[in-house]
Design a protein around this motif. Structure first.
Motif, PDB file in Angstrom:
ATOM      1  N   ILE A   9      -9.120  33.602  22.450  1.00  0.00           N
ATOM      2  CA  ILE A   9      -9.912  34.163  23.546  1.00  0.00           C
ATOM      3  C   ILE A   9      -9.019  35.142  24.298  1.00  0.00           C
ATOM      4  O   ILE A   9      -7.957  34.759  24.794  1.00  0.00           O
ATOM      5  CB  ILE A   9     -10.431  33.067  24.500  1.00  0.00           C
ATOM      6  N   ILE A  10      -9.445  36.393  24.343  1.00  0.00           N
ATOM      7  CA  ILE A  10      -8.750  37.383  25.167  1.00  0.00           C
ATOM      8  C   ILE A  10      -9.467  37.401  26.511  1.00  0.00           C
ATOM      9  O   ILE A  10     -10.632  37.811  26.597  1.00  0.00           O
ATOM     10  CB  ILE A  10      -8.773  38.774  24.514  1.00  0.00           C
ATOM     11  N   PRO A  11      -8.829  36.946  27.570  1.00  0.00           N
ATOM     12  CA  PRO A  11      -9.544  36.783  28.847  1.00  0.00           C
ATOM     13  C   PRO A  11      -9.964  38.099  29.478  1.00  0.00           C
ATOM     14  O   PRO A  11     -10.994  38.158  30.148  1.00  0.00           O
ATOM     15  CB  PRO A  11      -8.538  36.039  29.725  1.00  0.00           C
ATOM     16  N   PHE A  12      -9.183  39.165  29.256  1.00  0.00           N
ATOM     17  CA  PHE A  12      -9.499  40.469  29.844  1.00  0.00           C
ATOM     18  C   PHE A  12      -9.331  41.546  28.769  1.00  0.00           C
ATOM     19  O   PHE A  12      -8.212  41.872  28.389  1.00  0.00           O
ATOM     20  CB  PHE A  12      -8.574  40.787  31.025  1.00  0.00           C
ATOM     21  N   ARG A  21     -13.951  42.489  30.003  1.00  0.00           N
ATOM     22  CA  ARG A  21     -14.748  41.459  29.366  1.00  0.00           C
ATOM     23  C   ARG A  21     -13.851  40.373  28.784  1.00  0.00           C
ATOM     24  O   ARG A  21     -12.689  40.610  28.442  1.00  0.00           O
ATOM     25  CB  ARG A  21     -15.589  42.033  28.217  1.00  0.00           C
ATOM     26  N   ALA A  22     -14.422  39.198  28.624  1.00  0.00           N
ATOM     27  CA  ALA A  22     -13.793  38.163  27.811  1.00  0.00           C
ATOM     28  C   ALA A  22     -14.210  38.409  26.366  1.00  0.00           C
ATOM     29  O   ALA A  22     -15.395  38.579  26.074  1.00  0.00           O
ATOM     30  CB  ALA A  22     -14.246  36.777  28.256  1.00  0.00           C
ATOM     31  N   ALA A  23     -13.237  38.463  25.461  1.00  0.00           N
ATOM     32  CA  ALA A  23     -13.517  38.655  24.044  1.00  0.00           C
ATOM     33  C   ALA A  23     -13.130  37.385  23.294  1.00  0.00           C
ATOM     34  O   ALA A  23     -11.992  36.926  23.382  1.00  0.00           O
ATOM     35  CB  ALA A  23     -12.748  39.846  23.493  1.00  0.00           C
ATOM     36  N   ILE A  24     -14.097  36.826  22.573  1.00  0.00           N
ATOM     37  CA  ILE A  24     -13.902  35.543  21.903  1.00  0.00           C
ATOM     38  C   ILE A  24     -13.998  35.765  20.400  1.00  0.00           C
ATOM     39  O   ILE A  24     -15.025  36.215  19.890  1.00  0.00           O
ATOM     40  CB  ILE A  24     -14.951  34.521  22.368  1.00  0.00           C
ATOM     41  N   ARG A  98     -20.331  24.536  25.855  1.00  0.00           N
ATOM     42  CA  ARG A  98     -20.049  24.298  27.272  1.00  0.00           C
ATOM     43  C   ARG A  98     -18.565  24.483  27.570  1.00  0.00           C
ATOM     44  O   ARG A  98     -18.194  25.111  28.568  1.00  0.00           O
ATOM     45  CB  ARG A  98     -20.500  22.890  27.659  1.00  0.00           C
ATOM     46  N   GLU A  99     -17.696  23.976  26.705  1.00  0.00           N
ATOM     47  CA  GLU A  99     -16.252  24.131  26.902  1.00  0.00           C
ATOM     48  C   GLU A  99     -15.850  25.605  26.840  1.00  0.00           C
ATOM     49  O   GLU A  99     -14.996  26.061  27.612  1.00  0.00           O
ATOM     50  CB  GLU A  99     -15.492  23.339  25.840  1.00  0.00           C
ATOM     51  N   THR A 100     -16.478  26.343  25.942  1.00  0.00           N
ATOM     52  CA  THR A 100     -16.183  27.776  25.832  1.00  0.00           C
ATOM     53  C   THR A 100     -16.620  28.503  27.098  1.00  0.00           C
ATOM     54  O   THR A 100     -15.893  29.357  27.620  1.00  0.00           O
ATOM     55  CB  THR A 100     -16.898  28.368  24.607  1.00  0.00           C
ATOM     56  N   PHE A 101     -17.791  28.158  27.587  1.00  0.00           N
ATOM     57  CA  PHE A 101     -18.290  28.772  28.816  1.00  0.00           C
ATOM     58  C   PHE A 101     -17.363  28.465  29.995  1.00  0.00           C
ATOM     59  O   PHE A 101     -17.098  29.336  30.837  1.00  0.00           O
ATOM     60  CB  PHE A 101     -19.699  28.268  29.110  1.00  0.00           C
ATOM     61  N   GLU A 102     -16.847  27.257  30.051  1.00  0.00           N
ATOM     62  CA  GLU A 102     -15.919  26.903  31.127  1.00  0.00           C
ATOM     63  C   GLU A 102     -14.636  27.725  31.048  1.00  0.00           C
ATOM     64  O   GLU A 102     -14.066  28.113  32.086  1.00  0.00           O
ATOM     65  CB  GLU A 102     -15.615  25.403  31.068  1.00  0.00           C
ATOM     66  N   LYS A 103     -14.180  28.023  29.825  1.00  0.00           N
ATOM     67  CA  LYS A 103     -13.018  28.901  29.657  1.00  0.00           C
ATOM     68  C   LYS A 103     -13.333  30.299  30.199  1.00  0.00           C
ATOM     69  O   LYS A 103     -12.499  30.931  30.860  1.00  0.00           O
ATOM     70  CB  LYS A 103     -12.645  29.002  28.185  1.00  0.00           C
ATOM     71  N   TYR A 124     -21.972  31.719  13.446  1.00  0.00           N
ATOM     72  CA  TYR A 124     -22.156  30.669  14.466  1.00  0.00           C
ATOM     73  C   TYR A 124     -23.291  31.069  15.424  1.00  0.00           C
ATOM     74  O   TYR A 124     -23.093  31.084  16.641  1.00  0.00           O
ATOM     75  CB  TYR A 124     -20.878  30.474  15.270  1.00  0.00           C
ATOM     76  N   PRO A 125     -24.480  31.358  14.941  1.00  0.00           N
ATOM     77  CA  PRO A 125     -25.524  31.907  15.821  1.00  0.00           C
ATOM     78  C   PRO A 125     -26.001  30.940  16.905  1.00  0.00           C
ATOM     79  O   PRO A 125     -26.250  31.359  18.041  1.00  0.00           O
ATOM     80  CB  PRO A 125     -26.657  32.258  14.845  1.00  0.00           C
ATOM     81  N   ASP A 126     -26.143  29.684  16.580  1.00  0.00           N
ATOM     82  CA  ASP A 126     -26.645  28.727  17.570  1.00  0.00           C
ATOM     83  C   ASP A 126     -25.615  28.478  18.668  1.00  0.00           C
ATOM     84  O   ASP A 126     -25.964  28.330  19.847  1.00  0.00           O
ATOM     85  CB  ASP A 126     -27.030  27.413  16.889  1.00  0.00           C
ATOM     86  N   PHE A 127     -24.363  28.425  18.277  1.00  0.00           N
ATOM     87  CA  PHE A 127     -23.279  28.289  19.265  1.00  0.00           C
ATOM     88  C   PHE A 127     -23.294  29.469  20.226  1.00  0.00           C
ATOM     89  O   PHE A 127     -23.233  29.289  21.457  1.00  0.00           O
ATOM     90  CB  PHE A 127     -21.944  28.198  18.524  1.00  0.00           C
ATOM     91  N   MET A 128     -23.399  30.688  19.696  1.00  0.00           N
ATOM     92  CA  MET A 128     -23.418  31.870  20.562  1.00  0.00           C
ATOM     93  C   MET A 128     -24.639  31.888  21.470  1.00  0.00           C
ATOM     94  O   MET A 128     -24.541  32.274  22.640  1.00  0.00           O
ATOM     95  CB  MET A 128     -23.372  33.142  19.713  1.00  0.00           C
ATOM     96  N   ARG A 129     -25.774  31.454  20.943  1.00  0.00           N
ATOM     97  CA  ARG A 129     -26.994  31.428  21.772  1.00  0.00           C
ATOM     98  C   ARG A 129     -26.790  30.520  22.980  1.00  0.00           C
ATOM     99  O   ARG A 129     -27.178  30.870  24.099  1.00  0.00           O
ATOM    100  CB  ARG A 129     -28.176  30.957  20.926  1.00  0.00           C
ATOM    101  N   GLU A 130     -26.179  29.362  22.765  1.00  0.00           N
ATOM    102  CA  GLU A 130     -25.944  28.440  23.879  1.00  0.00           C
ATOM    103  C   GLU A 130     -24.960  29.031  24.886  1.00  0.00           C
ATOM    104  O   GLU A 130     -25.173  28.930  26.101  1.00  0.00           O
ATOM    105  CB  GLU A 130     -25.420  27.106  23.343  1.00  0.00           C
ATOM    106  N   VAL A 131     -23.881  29.645  24.400  1.00  0.00           N
ATOM    107  CA  VAL A 131     -22.905  30.234  25.321  1.00  0.00           C
ATOM    108  C   VAL A 131     -23.536  31.378  26.100  1.00  0.00           C
ATOM    109  O   VAL A 131     -23.375  31.475  27.335  1.00  0.00           O
ATOM    110  CB  VAL A 131     -21.661  30.723  24.551  1.00  0.00           C
ATOM    111  N   PHE A 132     -24.256  32.261  25.423  1.00  0.00           N
ATOM    112  CA  PHE A 132     -24.869  33.406  26.092  1.00  0.00           C
ATOM    113  C   PHE A 132     -25.922  32.970  27.101  1.00  0.00           C
ATOM    114  O   PHE A 132     -26.084  33.602  28.151  1.00  0.00           O
ATOM    115  CB  PHE A 132     -25.484  34.357  25.065  1.00  0.00           C
TER     116      PHE A 132
END
Length: 280
Positions: A9-12, A21-24, A98-103, A124-132
């Protein structure tokens, strides 16, 4: 709740979409691009243990036949990546959405959006949908950086919470695309048209490698078929010069395009109606 293998994860980041942006980066890719500059994101660790003794800080350990990664000990020396013969990395962290979103939230309010990349993040489409979906609750912008190999029509729920897609067009010609990636491009071109029609095609990207494929034909063909959609929404065309940085040794023999060739590519896109063109 879905999980994903996170490479980093690149935070900035200021190069993975507009603003800070955060780049994951997610692990795993279904293409084998000759000029890939982060080839360690392509495959998953097979626990061969070759990298464990090479870690200077003992951030990697053999835990009952599996490589265990201790990120708090890692100094980012890349010894493990350089040792690996399988296009992988042991430095993977598996997180829930959820953990990714918290990061991501650790860097609020200093970012304006989130970009998923890879590897190929559309694995990982379902994972991205939840994070977005969580990101939208914080009014964060959402972008996907994809090679276009997964059918976006099958993931409309993800598109609903995605502001746009940055789509790689490796080569327009089918056989040349195989030469570049080992895979065909039927679905890539279908995705380009589908996303453009829905106003979701934020950007297309082509890496210019003069000796590998006919870049002039690729830029001409893709800009022509997308030009009718420019009235609906702007589409940026990013033309990227091949560089050997990070590329596997066996594919470092290509030459960089010169300024004349990059400008030729730009002029072709302009001729076909594109005016938002970035040369890198």
């Amino acid at each position: 709740m879905f999980c994903a293998d996170i490479n980093k994860i690149i935070p900035f980041s200021s190069v993975d979409g507009p603003g800070n942006r955060a780049a994951i980066f997610l692990q795993g890719c279904n293409f084998n691009c000759r000029y890939c500059h982060n080839p360690e994101t392509r495959n998953h660790c097979i626990n061969c243990m070759d990298c464990v003794p090479g870690c200077p800080t003992n951030a990697l350990k053999n835990n009952n036949g599996k490589v265990e990664f201790y990120p708090e000990k890692c100094i980012g020396c890349d010894n493990c990546i350089n040792i690996c013969k399988y296009g992988a990395t042991p430095r993977i962290v598996r997180l829930t959405s959820r953990e990714t979103f918290e990061k991501i939230c650790e860097n609020l309010p200093f970012i304006r959006g989130v970009t998923f990349s890879g590897g190929e993040c559309m694995l990982y489409p379902d994972f991205m949908r939840e994070v977005f979906s969580l990101c939208k609750e914080k009014n964060l912008g959402t972008l996907i950086d994809s090679n276009g190999s997964v059918d976006f029509k099958k993931h409309l729920g993800l598109l609903e919470v995605t502001d746009g897609v940055m789509l790689d067009i490796k080569a327009y010609d089918f056989d040349e695309h195989i030469k570049v990636t080992d895979k065909g491009n039927d679905i890539v071109l279908k995705n380009a048209l589908f996303l453009a029609e829905r106003g979701k095609l934020f950007e297309i990207r082509t890496v210019i490698v003069p000796e590998l494929f006919d870049f002039r034909k690729t830029v001409d063909d893709i800009s022509r078929i997308l030009s009718p959609y420019l009235e609906r929404s702007n589409i940026r065309y990013k033309l990227i010069s091949y560089r050997e940085n990070g590329v596997r040794k066996e594919y470092r023999n290509y030459r960089m395009p010169n300024e004349k060739e990059l400008n030729e590519a730009k002029d072709i896109a302009v001729k076909n109606g594109f005016n938002d063109i970035v040369l890198i």
